[in-house]
Design an enzyme around this catalytic site. Structure first.
Site, PDB file in Angstrom:
ATOM      1  N   LEU A  84     -81.589 -37.142  93.124  1.00 35.13           N
ATOM      2  CA  LEU A  84     -83.040 -37.343  93.135  1.00 35.13           C
ATOM      3  C   LEU A  84     -83.482 -37.652  94.568  1.00 35.13           C
ATOM      4  O   LEU A  84     -82.684 -38.120  95.384  1.00 35.13           O
ATOM      5  CB  LEU A  84     -83.408 -38.495  92.202  1.00 35.13           C
ATOM      6  CG  LEU A  84     -83.187 -38.194  90.713  1.00 35.13           C
ATOM      7  CD1 LEU A  84     -83.289 -39.471  89.887  1.00 35.13           C
ATOM      8  CD2 LEU A  84     -84.164 -37.139  90.208  1.00 35.13           C
ATOM      9  N   CYS A  88     -87.093 -34.449 101.198  1.00 37.89           N
ATOM     10  CA  CYS A  88     -87.273 -35.419 102.288  1.00 37.89           C
ATOM     11  C   CYS A  88     -85.936 -35.940 102.822  1.00 37.89           C
ATOM     12  O   CYS A  88     -85.643 -35.810 104.009  1.00 37.89           O
ATOM     13  CB  CYS A  88     -88.208 -36.535 101.827  1.00 37.89           C
ATOM     14  SG  CYS A  88     -88.283 -37.904 102.970  1.00 37.89           S
ATOM     15  N   CYS A  93     -87.848 -34.977 106.130  1.00 36.88           N
ATOM     16  CA  CYS A  93     -88.243 -36.186 106.879  1.00 36.88           C
ATOM     17  C   CYS A  93     -87.056 -36.916 107.510  1.00 36.88           C
ATOM     18  O   CYS A  93     -87.144 -37.396 108.654  1.00 36.88           O
ATOM     19  CB  CYS A  93     -88.939 -37.219 106.000  1.00 36.88           C
ATOM     20  SG  CYS A  93     -89.883 -36.587 104.636  1.00 36.88           S
ATOM     21  N   HIS A 143     -78.900 -40.042  98.947  1.00 33.87           N
ATOM     22  CA  HIS A 143     -78.895 -39.379  97.636  1.00 33.87           C
ATOM     23  C   HIS A 143     -78.222 -40.278  96.587  1.00 33.87           C
ATOM     24  O   HIS A 143     -78.723 -40.450  95.476  1.00 33.87           O
ATOM     25  CB  HIS A 143     -78.120 -38.064  97.697  1.00 33.87           C
ATOM     26  CG  HIS A 143     -78.677 -37.069  98.682  1.00 33.87           C
ATOM     27  ND1 HIS A 143     -79.946 -37.145  99.176  1.00 33.87           N
ATOM     28  CD2 HIS A 143     -78.117 -35.965  99.243  1.00 33.87           C
ATOM     29  CE1 HIS A 143     -80.153 -36.126  99.997  1.00 33.87           C
ATOM     30  NE2 HIS A 143     -79.061 -35.409 100.060  1.00 33.87           N
ATOM     31  N   PHE A 509     -98.200 -60.875 120.058  1.00 33.85           N
ATOM     32  CA  PHE A 509     -98.199 -60.293 121.394  1.00 33.85           C
ATOM     33  C   PHE A 509     -96.761 -60.025 121.856  1.00 33.85           C
ATOM     34  O   PHE A 509     -95.877 -60.807 121.533  1.00 33.85           O
ATOM     35  CB  PHE A 509     -98.889 -61.292 122.325  1.00 33.85           C
ATOM     36  CG  PHE A 509     -99.273 -60.707 123.641  1.00 33.85           C
ATOM     37  CD1 PHE A 509    -100.258 -59.737 123.728  1.00 33.85           C
ATOM     38  CD2 PHE A 509     -98.637 -61.125 124.792  1.00 33.85           C
ATOM     39  CE1 PHE A 509    -100.619 -59.196 124.955  1.00 33.85           C
ATOM     40  CE2 PHE A 509     -98.994 -60.586 126.016  1.00 33.85           C
ATOM     41  CZ  PHE A 509     -99.972 -59.634 126.106  1.00 33.85           C
TER      42      PHE A 509
HETATM   43  C1  LIG Z   1     -89.260 -30.929 108.674  1.00 30.98           C
HETATM   44  C2  LIG Z   1     -90.135 -31.792 107.824  1.00 30.98           C
HETATM   45  C3  LIG Z   1     -90.290 -33.117 108.128  1.00 30.98           C
HETATM   46  C4  LIG Z   1     -91.110 -33.917 107.352  1.00 30.98           C
HETATM   47  N1  LIG Z   1     -91.287 -35.219 107.723  1.00 30.98           N
HETATM   48  C5  LIG Z   1     -92.140 -35.978 107.020  1.00 30.98           C
HETATM   49  C6  LIG Z   1     -92.373 -37.322 107.401  1.00 30.98           C
HETATM   50  O1  LIG Z   1     -91.812 -37.811 108.374  1.00 30.98           O
HETATM   51  N2  LIG Z   1     -93.243 -38.053 106.669  1.00 30.98           N
HETATM   52  C7  LIG Z   1     -93.914 -37.536 105.600  1.00 30.98           C
HETATM   53  O2  LIG Z   1     -94.727 -38.237 104.980  1.00 30.98           O
HETATM   54  N3  LIG Z   1     -93.682 -36.262 105.194  1.00 30.98           N
HETATM   55  C8  LIG Z   1     -92.825 -35.484 105.882  1.00 30.98           C
HETATM   56  N4  LIG Z   1     -92.588 -34.205 105.472  1.00 30.98           N
HETATM   57  C9  LIG Z   1     -93.202 -33.740 104.215  1.00 30.98           C
HETATM   58  C10 LIG Z   1     -92.377 -34.242 102.984  1.00 30.98           C
HETATM   59  O3  LIG Z   1     -91.023 -33.903 103.147  1.00 30.98           O
HETATM   60  C11 LIG Z   1     -92.907 -33.617 101.708  1.00 30.98           C
HETATM   61  O4  LIG Z   1     -94.310 -33.785 101.637  1.00 30.98           O
HETATM   62  C12 LIG Z   1     -92.281 -34.234 100.454  1.00 30.98           C
HETATM   63  O5  LIG Z   1     -90.885 -34.185 100.527  1.00 30.98           O
HETATM   64  C13 LIG Z   1     -92.781 -33.497  99.213  1.00 30.98           C
HETATM   65  O6  LIG Z   1     -92.249 -34.047  98.052  1.00 30.98           O
HETATM   66  P1  LIG Z   1     -92.330 -33.240  96.673  1.00 30.98           P
HETATM   67  O7  LIG Z   1     -91.836 -34.170  95.629  1.00 30.98           O
HETATM   68  O8  LIG Z   1     -93.644 -32.629  96.517  1.00 30.98           O
HETATM   69  O9  LIG Z   1     -91.322 -32.040  96.869  1.00 30.98           O
HETATM   70  P2  LIG Z   1     -89.757 -32.013  97.170  1.00 30.98           P
HETATM   71  O10 LIG Z   1     -89.258 -33.279  97.732  1.00 30.98           O
HETATM   72  O11 LIG Z   1     -89.517 -30.773  97.938  1.00 30.98           O
HETATM   73  O12 LIG Z   1     -89.116 -31.916  95.723  1.00 30.98           O
HETATM   74  C14 LIG Z   1     -89.134 -30.764  94.974  1.00 30.98           C
HETATM   75  C15 LIG Z   1     -87.887 -30.800  94.115  1.00 30.98           C
HETATM   76  O13 LIG Z   1     -87.987 -29.781  93.121  1.00 30.98           O
HETATM   77  C16 LIG Z   1     -86.690 -29.306  92.866  1.00 30.98           C
HETATM   78  N5  LIG Z   1     -86.847 -28.024  92.183  1.00 30.98           N
HETATM   79  C17 LIG Z   1     -87.431 -26.889  92.634  1.00 30.98           C
HETATM   80  N6  LIG Z   1     -87.422 -25.969  91.673  1.00 30.98           N
HETATM   81  C18 LIG Z   1     -86.843 -26.535  90.579  1.00 30.98           C
HETATM   82  C19 LIG Z   1     -86.554 -26.090  89.260  1.00 30.98           C
HETATM   83  N7  LIG Z   1     -86.902 -24.876  88.838  1.00 30.98           N
HETATM   84  N8  LIG Z   1     -85.933 -26.921  88.424  1.00 30.98           N
HETATM   85  C20 LIG Z   1     -85.582 -28.164  88.807  1.00 30.98           C
HETATM   86  N9  LIG Z   1     -85.832 -28.633  90.045  1.00 30.98           N
HETATM   87  C21 LIG Z   1     -86.468 -27.830  90.901  1.00 30.98           C
HETATM   88  C22 LIG Z   1     -86.050 -29.250  94.241  1.00 30.98           C
HETATM   89  O14 LIG Z   1     -84.649 -29.250  94.138  1.00 30.98           O
HETATM   90  C23 LIG Z   1     -86.609 -30.520  94.897  1.00 30.98           C
HETATM   91  O15 LIG Z   1     -85.739 -31.621  94.740  1.00 30.98           O
HETATM   92  C24 LIG Z   1     -91.774 -33.377 106.225  1.00 30.98           C
HETATM   93  C25 LIG Z   1     -91.611 -32.021 105.898  1.00 30.98           C
HETATM   94  C26 LIG Z   1     -90.817 -31.242 106.699  1.00 30.98           C
HETATM   95  C27 LIG Z   1     -90.656 -29.794 106.357  1.00 30.98           C
END
Ligand SMILES: Cc1cc2nc3c(=O)[nH]c(=O)nc-3n(C[C@H](O)[C@H](O)[C@H](O)COP(=O)(O)OP(=O)(O)OC[C@H]3O[C@@H](n4cnc5c(N)ncnc54)[C@H](O)[C@@H]3O)c2cc1C
Ligand SMILES: NC(=O)c1ccc[n+]([C@@H]2O[C@H](COP(=O)([O-])OP(=O)(O)OC[C@H]3O[C@@H](n4cnc5c(N)ncnc54)[C@H](OP(=O)(O)O)[C@@H]3O)[C@@H](O)[C@H]2O)c1
Length: 531
Positions: A84, A88, A93, A143, A509
């Protein structure tokens, strides 16, 4: 194969240690293709129908699940990865923050090379590949913790390492088994959109995800396509590591539509700072092709004058944004989707399909953790009968160059458009060059302030001089991010926060953002003017 983590594993009655979770996740990640066995934590003796099934256990699905459980609901969260937490901690992130911290350390080493106790670092390289390996070796701990915490402390039910498919608005299929729920929460995130140019499939072309999964050589010359957070953050790291980096950006850096409230003075400080550190930046530039025989050799782009230019390189990094993974839900459920594939939701996170909610990156920008987590929580609250709305239009924002860059509220230009009388509290003050004054100085910038003042950062507060309300804060430096979360909250309160109330706060400060002491210097004045 006879391995203890092989095949489908029911861990419901087991209490795995952190080390066991780590080992299990490593095994599943390595053997996902051939094994693919699900990890099941399911209370089969509970006969209640699920209040919600969350598809995707990223930030959105996990926080939604936690809130649903907290409200005594029954949830099931399903993820295709064996853990889970989602993208990120796995690819986004967390590696970004590791690389950005490295960029900051390396930058200090370069500016102070052969000064004080700093060794000669002039022509030294730091290995990008080595840091990627450091990340890969350590990422499983987050993880493992999230699996453990979700089971042992948050009482969630989950099925991991298995893709979920929606059958209808109450039915989800996973691993050949069907589950019924009163509601479904979709949270399957987004995927990089590659620019539509030839050569993106060549060896040596990476995005944030493939960088950590697939990098297998040491890049020596990098071209980045894109001009927003990913481009600036990863580019600053590559350059600081000693890999000469060029950014090819369509819009001026940080002026893309996906970033709002960026103050122009802050932007210029950041972009000038990147150039000072040796990066080459082309703005108003269109990528044309990535070329090479068997692997990347050069990038062709059209510059702002329409002239085609060629950039030799052995590494291309794509930072052109992400597109929501919404196709399956559009086809099966008929959820309404916007022009960029984002699932359309209201402020309760409800889609157009009754009992189907969508959250996180799947509903489009801003693709940020606060929105994913709070979106999950919002869906859970509404599912549990508490009407709750979440407006994510305004929020505190940040990125890293070699600095931490934070902002909240209105930029100076936006404030001048909307209000008659604006006062600016700024350091260095308007009219003073940043090499003339060793301010701002605070934790993280003391060495710069005393030895290379123009590198010690920038800060600005925007005040409505009539109501005395603070309208915006903008900061380049180190260590101010926490403050911005609370400044955002204070500004959003009914009545917001005034410059006088800022001046009444008790500062620690030398605090990095200095806004309290500067506000106090102005607070006694009946008529506010710039400081
Ligand atoms: C390089 C990078 C750096 C970032 N840094 C930051 C930061 O510093 N701070 C910040 O606030 N945000 C940051 N972000 C944005 C942040 O990572 C995302 O906004 C956030 O992780 C989104 O969460 P989510 O739950 O929407 O999606 P995700 O965390 O992407 O989760 C989606 C999940 O769905 C699962 N999944 C997909 N399809 C299926 C399926 N059919 N069946 C079962 N599971 C499935 C995947 O395995 C995944 O675990 C960053 C993004 C990037 C690309
Ligand atoms: N909080 C954080 O620190 C953090 C860090 C990283 C990522 N994220 C999130 O992750 C998401 C992805 O970030 P991102 O920086 O990759 O994306 P982004 O903010 O969507 O920016 C995409 C960039 O790529 C350019 N672009 C898009 N298509 C292009 C094309 N075909 N050719 C050339 N240029 C193109 C855009 O230029 P135009 O302006 O011309 O369209 C823009 O500069 C964002 O939502 C971001 O908020 C957050």
């Amino acid at each position: 194969m006879n391995h203890k983590w092989n095949g489908t594993l029911d861990v419901t009655e087991r209490h795995l240690t952190m080390a066991e979770w780590n080992d299990l996740i490593d095994y599943k990640l390595e053997h996902n293709g051939s094994d693919g066995g699900a990890v099941i934590n399911l209370h089969r003796d509970d006969t209640r129908t699920f209040d919600a099934i969350c598809i995707g256990g990223g930030a959105g699905g996990r926080f939604g699940s936690a809130y649903l459980r907290a409200r005594k609901g029954r949830q099931l969260v399903i993820d295709r990865w064996p853990f889970l937490g989602g993208s990120c901690p796995h690819q986004a992130c967390v590696p970004h923050h590791l690389f950005s911290e490295a960029a900051r350390e390396l930058d200090l080493m370069r500016w102070f090379s052969n000064k004080l106790w700093f060794p000669d670092f002039t022509d030294k390289r730091a290995s990008i590949l080595e840091l990627v390996k450091v990340f890969l070796a350590g990422r499983g701990t987050a993880h493992a913790f999230m699996n453990w915490q979700s089971k042992e402390q948050l009482d969630m039910e989950y099925i991991l390492n298995a893709s979920a498919f929606v059958v209808d608005e109450h039915t989800v299929e996973v691993g050949g088994e069907r589950f019924q729920a009163k509601n479904i929460i979709l949270g399957t995130g987004a995927t990089t959109v590659l620019p539509d140019i030839p050569g993106t499939d060549l060896k040596g072309v990476y995005d944030f995800a493939s960088l950590v999964e697939e990098l297998d050589y040491e890049p020596t010359r990098c071209v980045i396509i894109g001009g927003s957070k990913v481009a600036i953050e990863y580019g600053s790291f590559f350059q600081a590591a000693g890999c000469p980096t060029t950014i090819v950006s369509r819009s001026p850096l940080m002026k893309t539509a996906s970033l709002h409230h960026v103050d122009e003075d802050l932007r210029l400080y950041v972009v000038d700072g990147m150039r000072k550190r040796g990066m080459t930046i082309f703005e108003g530039a269109e990528p044309v092709a990535i070329q090479g025989k068997t692997r990347v050799e050069q990038v062709i782009f059209r510059d702002a004058d329409g002239v085609e230019q060629c950039l030799p390189c052995d590494f291309v990094f794509i930072g052109t944004g992400e597109r929501p993974n919404s196709e399956h839900y559009r086809e099966v459920l008929g959820v309404a989707v916007g022009g960029r594939g984002e699932i359309l939701v209201n402020k309760k996170m409800q889609t157009n399909v009754p009992n189907v909610f969508a959250i996180g990156d799947l509903i489009g920008p801003p693709m940020e953790m606060f929105k994913a987590r709070k979106g999950g929580m919002t869906a859970a609250r509404n599912i549990m009968g508490e009407p709750y709305e979440f407006d994510w239009q305004d929020y505190p924002d940040f990125l890293h160059s070699t600095y931490e860059v934070t902002w909240v509220g209105l930029s100076e230009a936006e404030a001048r458009d909307r209000y008659k009388n604006i006062a600016i509290i700024q350091m260095p003050p308007k009219g003073i060059r940043n090499d003339e004054i060793p301010l701002p100085c605070a934790e993280g910038s003391m060495l710069y302030a005393f030895m290379i003042p123009e590198l010690s950062g920038f800060q600005k507060a925007v005040v409505d001089a009539d109501s005395r309300r603070m309208l915006g804060f903008h900061h380049v430096g180190f260590g101010a991010k926490d403050a911005f979360q609370y400044l955002d909250h204070l500004m959003r309160r009914p009545g917001g926060i005034t410059v006088d109330e800022m001046g009444e706060m008790n500062e620690l400060f030398l605090n990095p953002e200095h806004f309290i002491q500067l506000s106090r210097l102005r607070a006694g004045n009946e008529s506010l003017r710039d400081l």
